[in-house]
Design a protein around this motif. Structure first.
Motif, PDB file in Angstrom:
ATOM      1  N   SER A 222     -57.555  27.721 -19.079  1.00 35.32           N
ATOM      2  CA  SER A 222     -56.534  27.953 -20.242  1.00 35.32           C
ATOM      3  C   SER A 222     -55.401  28.402 -19.380  1.00 35.32           C
ATOM      4  O   SER A 222     -54.373  28.004 -19.643  1.00 35.32           O
ATOM      5  CB  SER A 222     -56.947  29.082 -21.184  1.00 35.32           C
ATOM      6  N   LYS A 223     -55.515  29.171 -18.329  1.00 29.08           N
ATOM      7  CA  LYS A 223     -54.258  29.684 -17.484  1.00 29.08           C
ATOM      8  C   LYS A 223     -53.460  28.654 -16.743  1.00 29.08           C
ATOM      9  O   LYS A 223     -52.531  28.740 -16.562  1.00 29.08           O
ATOM     10  CB  LYS A 223     -54.903  30.698 -16.691  1.00 29.08           C
ATOM     11  N   VAL A 224     -54.459  27.580 -16.297  1.00 31.39           N
ATOM     12  CA  VAL A 224     -53.595  26.159 -15.824  1.00 31.39           C
ATOM     13  C   VAL A 224     -52.858  25.505 -16.850  1.00 31.39           C
ATOM     14  O   VAL A 224     -51.604  25.332 -16.336  1.00 31.39           O
ATOM     15  CB  VAL A 224     -54.755  25.298 -15.411  1.00 31.39           C
ATOM     16  N   LYS A 225     -53.364  25.648 -17.954  1.00 32.97           N
ATOM     17  CA  LYS A 225     -52.334  24.904 -18.889  1.00 32.97           C
ATOM     18  C   LYS A 225     -51.152  25.748 -19.277  1.00 32.97           C
ATOM     19  O   LYS A 225     -49.863  25.388 -19.430  1.00 32.97           O
ATOM     20  CB  LYS A 225     -52.948  24.819 -20.431  1.00 32.97           C
ATOM     21  N   TYR A 226     -51.383  27.239 -19.435  1.00 32.86           N
ATOM     22  CA  TYR A 226     -50.173  27.889 -19.632  1.00 32.86           C
ATOM     23  C   TYR A 226     -49.301  28.232 -18.504  1.00 32.86           C
ATOM     24  O   TYR A 226     -47.936  28.131 -19.052  1.00 32.86           O
ATOM     25  CB  TYR A 226     -50.736  29.511 -20.205  1.00 32.86           C
ATOM     26  N   ILE A 227     -49.885  28.172 -17.472  1.00 33.71           N
ATOM     27  CA  ILE A 227     -48.933  28.234 -16.183  1.00 33.71           C
ATOM     28  C   ILE A 227     -48.177  27.051 -16.009  1.00 33.71           C
ATOM     29  O   ILE A 227     -46.738  27.120 -15.989  1.00 33.71           O
ATOM     30  CB  ILE A 227     -49.648  28.399 -15.070  1.00 33.71           C
ATOM     31  N   LYS A 228     -48.225  25.943 -16.431  1.00 31.96           N
ATOM     32  CA  LYS A 228     -47.634  24.541 -16.506  1.00 31.96           C
ATOM     33  C   LYS A 228     -46.711  24.764 -17.566  1.00 31.96           C
ATOM     34  O   LYS A 228     -45.465  24.439 -17.326  1.00 31.96           O
ATOM     35  CB  LYS A 228     -48.783  23.379 -16.424  1.00 31.96           C
ATOM     36  N   GLN A 229     -47.034  24.893 -18.633  1.00 34.48           N
ATOM     37  CA  GLN A 229     -46.215  24.960 -19.766  1.00 34.48           C
ATOM     38  C   GLN A 229     -45.070  25.949 -19.509  1.00 34.48           C
ATOM     39  O   GLN A 229     -43.808  25.569 -19.984  1.00 34.48           O
ATOM     40  CB  GLN A 229     -46.969  25.344 -21.092  1.00 34.48           C
ATOM     41  N   THR A 230     -45.446  27.336 -18.990  1.00 31.99           N
ATOM     42  CA  THR A 230     -44.296  28.372 -18.924  1.00 31.99           C
ATOM     43  C   THR A 230     -43.374  27.814 -17.833  1.00 31.99           C
ATOM     44  O   THR A 230     -42.220  27.921 -17.855  1.00 31.99           O
ATOM     45  CB  THR A 230     -45.175  29.472 -18.669  1.00 31.99           C
ATOM     46  N   SER A 231     -43.886  27.227 -16.761  1.00 33.41           N
ATOM     47  CA  SER A 231     -42.917  26.830 -15.690  1.00 33.41           C
ATOM     48  C   SER A 231     -42.090  25.929 -16.109  1.00 33.41           C
ATOM     49  O   SER A 231     -41.016  25.946 -15.568  1.00 33.41           O
ATOM     50  CB  SER A 231     -44.152  26.359 -14.576  1.00 33.41           C
ATOM     51  N   ALA A 232     -42.570  24.901 -16.790  1.00 28.67           N
ATOM     52  CA  ALA A 232     -41.674  24.024 -17.302  1.00 28.67           C
ATOM     53  C   ALA A 232     -40.686  24.470 -18.222  1.00 28.67           C
ATOM     54  O   ALA A 232     -39.160  24.159 -18.187  1.00 28.67           O
ATOM     55  CB  ALA A 232     -42.332  22.997 -18.091  1.00 28.67           C
ATOM     56  N   ILE A 233     -40.949  25.349 -18.988  1.00 29.33           N
ATOM     57  CA  ILE A 233     -39.862  26.152 -19.812  1.00 29.33           C
ATOM     58  C   ILE A 233     -38.912  26.858 -19.175  1.00 29.33           C
ATOM     59  O   ILE A 233     -37.825  26.719 -19.116  1.00 29.33           O
ATOM     60  CB  ILE A 233     -40.417  26.946 -20.890  1.00 29.33           C
ATOM     61  N   LEU A 234     -39.306  27.570 -17.904  1.00 26.18           N
ATOM     62  CA  LEU A 234     -38.373  28.415 -17.211  1.00 26.18           C
ATOM     63  C   LEU A 234     -37.652  27.461 -16.514  1.00 26.18           C
ATOM     64  O   LEU A 234     -36.440  27.815 -16.385  1.00 26.18           O
ATOM     65  CB  LEU A 234     -39.550  29.183 -16.216  1.00 26.18           C
ATOM     66  N   GLN A 235     -37.913  26.146 -16.063  1.00 27.31           N
ATOM     67  CA  GLN A 235     -37.028  25.259 -15.199  1.00 27.31           C
ATOM     68  C   GLN A 235     -35.940  24.882 -16.406  1.00 27.31           C
ATOM     69  O   GLN A 235     -34.720  24.629 -15.910  1.00 27.31           O
ATOM     70  CB  GLN A 235     -37.789  24.210 -14.748  1.00 27.31           C
ATOM     71  N   GLN A 236     -36.550  24.241 -17.685  1.00 31.32           N
ATOM     72  CA  GLN A 236     -35.555  24.002 -18.545  1.00 31.32           C
ATOM     73  C   GLN A 236     -34.531  24.756 -19.144  1.00 31.32           C
ATOM     74  O   GLN A 236     -33.462  24.387 -19.321  1.00 31.32           O
ATOM     75  CB  GLN A 236     -36.380  23.245 -19.481  1.00 31.32           C
ATOM     76  N   ARG A 237     -34.856  26.015 -19.594  1.00 28.69           N
ATOM     77  CA  ARG A 237     -34.120  26.965 -20.362  1.00 28.69           C
ATOM     78  C   ARG A 237     -33.416  28.074 -19.356  1.00 28.69           C
ATOM     79  O   ARG A 237     -32.501  28.459 -19.828  1.00 28.69           O
ATOM     80  CB  ARG A 237     -35.283  27.436 -21.372  1.00 28.69           C
ATOM     81  N   TYR A 238     -34.132  28.401 -18.316  1.00 31.38           N
ATOM     82  CA  TYR A 238     -33.726  29.631 -17.540  1.00 31.38           C
ATOM     83  C   TYR A 238     -33.426  29.181 -16.193  1.00 31.38           C
ATOM     84  O   TYR A 238     -33.148  30.075 -15.192  1.00 31.38           O
ATOM     85  CB  TYR A 238     -34.875  30.486 -17.688  1.00 31.38           C
ATOM     86  N   GLY A 239     -33.477  28.104 -15.827  1.00 29.91           N
ATOM     87  CA  GLY A 239     -32.928  27.770 -14.471  1.00 29.91           C
ATOM     88  C   GLY A 239     -33.957  28.209 -13.321  1.00 29.91           C
ATOM     89  O   GLY A 239     -33.365  28.695 -12.053  1.00 29.91           O
ATOM     90  N   GLY A 240     -35.204  28.207 -13.623  1.00 24.91           N
ATOM     91  CA  GLY A 240     -36.260  28.618 -12.814  1.00 24.91           C
ATOM     92  C   GLY A 240     -36.678  30.092 -12.704  1.00 24.91           C
ATOM     93  O   GLY A 240     -37.371  30.719 -12.044  1.00 24.91           O
ATOM     94  N   ASP A 241     -35.615  30.866 -13.587  1.00 20.93           N
ATOM     95  CA  ASP A 241     -35.754  32.630 -13.394  1.00 20.93           C
ATOM     96  C   ASP A 241     -36.601  32.683 -14.756  1.00 20.93           C
ATOM     97  O   ASP A 241     -37.090  31.809 -15.865  1.00 20.93           O
ATOM     98  CB  ASP A 241     -34.399  32.912 -13.666  1.00 20.93           C
ATOM     99  N   ILE A 242     -36.952  34.137 -15.054  1.00 18.88           N
ATOM    100  CA  ILE A 242     -37.806  34.364 -16.029  1.00 18.88           C
ATOM    101  C   ILE A 242     -36.796  35.108 -17.167  1.00 18.88           C
ATOM    102  O   ILE A 242     -35.514  35.667 -16.619  1.00 18.88           O
ATOM    103  CB  ILE A 242     -38.895  35.217 -15.625  1.00 18.88           C
ATOM    104  N   PRO A 243     -37.071  35.041 -18.428  1.00 25.18           N
ATOM    105  CA  PRO A 243     -36.287  35.709 -19.323  1.00 25.18           C
ATOM    106  C   PRO A 243     -36.063  37.343 -19.032  1.00 25.18           C
ATOM    107  O   PRO A 243     -37.065  37.703 -18.364  1.00 25.18           O
ATOM    108  CB  PRO A 243     -36.994  35.480 -20.519  1.00 25.18           C
ATOM    109  N   ALA A 244     -35.282  37.703 -19.445  1.00 27.16           N
ATOM    110  CA  ALA A 244     -34.910  39.295 -19.331  1.00 27.16           C
ATOM    111  C   ALA A 244     -35.069  40.082 -20.718  1.00 27.16           C
ATOM    112  O   ALA A 244     -34.341  41.171 -20.631  1.00 27.16           O
ATOM    113  CB  ALA A 244     -33.387  39.720 -18.730  1.00 27.16           C
TER     114      ALA A 244
END
Length: 319
Positions: free
Chosen positions: A182-204
């Protein structure tokens, strides 16, 4: 001065006017009408006029806005009492835990999330690595999480490198963390969101962090503290949840870490929120164990309600 004769009024009429107004009555203003007979009679008998009584009845029906009904007053009173509630002996219990944790030699002290990222990486990459270490740590011992993070860093631990890694390879890198598929799936999904919405950073913010796949409240609060240096709330994991209930640091028994977090934040001074997670996690790893706590060596053994209960938990055997 005009005399009665000059004004055309008879003496009888003058006497009638004088009697009708009463002795010593002040002259009426021009255009003022005499009060109706019923009102004069009611006033003479000490009674209220119908119109005045009606007005007062209406006034009595009005309620002051800040006077709540009885049941609401009770709830407000309970809320005020809750604001002043705090656990018995909690300050001494906390000081004892600090003493027991002074060695800083629990797994969390050298394998926790603060130690899993690459301190030489750019700040944005460090924050991403902090978030991933938190995602891996769920239902996983610190030693296992640290091993997985080391393998990921050797492989290349950035948003781009993870997105370019196939699921099979990523799974082999993080295994045997809990729920690794499950964590493989979550890591991939979260990484894609971070790249698309946050420029590779994490939300604050906590709200944006918990919206990411595989990120819960505990992870979000720890990410805010470690990655952004902001204490947004108490991070409650299984250790903090267990110990808070054993020490009766909640008004009632809580059934989940998130409920424990809310209960602790009601009374624990905010300046302690950042300290409490690491302090209690290490205490739970070394002394207040899940199944066989080491009550015999605990400085809180005489202050802990659970240790003093008629049916205490099974203590660990003497070393």
């Amino acid at each position: 001065m005009c005399s009665p004769r000059d004004s055309g009024l008879s003496m009888a009429a003058v006497r009638m006017m004088t009697r009708s107004r009463g002795p010593g009555a002040a002259p009426r203003r021009g255009g003022e009408e005499a009060a109706p007979l019923q009102r004069r009679e009611a006033a003479a008998e000490g009674k209220k006029s119908p119109s005045l009584a009606k007005h007062q009845r209406k006034t009595q029906k009005l309620k002051v806005a800040y006077e709540a009904p009885g049941h609401e007053k009770g709830e407000s009173h309970k809320a005020l009492e809750a604001l002043g509630w705090e656990p018995r002996d909690w300050r001494q219990q906390l000081e004892n835990i600090r003493t027991m944790r002074s060695g800083k030699d629990a797994p969390v002290d050298w394998l926790g999330v603060e130690h899993c990222h690459d301190p030489s990486a750019p700040p944005k990459v460090q924050r991403y690595q902090v978030l991933l270490s938190l995602m891996l740590s769920s239902q996983t011992k610190d030693q296992v999480t640290a091993g997985a993070m080391q393998r990921l860093r050797t492989h290349g631990l950035t948003v781009d490198s993870i997105l370019q890694t196939d699921d099979t390879t990523l799974g082999s890198l993080i295994y045997p963390v809990g729920f690794w598929r499950s964590k493989v799936k979550y890591i991939k999904q979260t990484s894609a969101i971070l790249q698309q919405r946050y420029g590779g950073d994490i939300p604050a913010s906590v709200a944006e962090l918990v919206a990411l796949p595989g990120v819960g409240p505990k992870m979000a609060h720890l990410a805010m503290a470690v990655a952004w240096g902001t204490v947004s709330g108490i991070a409650v994991d299984t250790h903090v949840h267990r110990i808070a209930n054993r020490l009766r640091w909640t008004r009632t028994t809580t059934t989940s870490p998130e409920k424990t977090r809310a209960a602790l934040e009601e009374w624990l001074p905010r300046e302690l929120w950042g300290e409490i997670n690491g302090l209690l996690v290490g205490f739970g790893q070394q002394t207040c164990l899940p199944l066989r706590p080491r009550c015999g060596v605990c400085l809180n053994r005489t202050l802990c309600p659970t240790a003093q209960s008629p049916e205490p938990l099974t203590p660990a055997p003497a070393p």
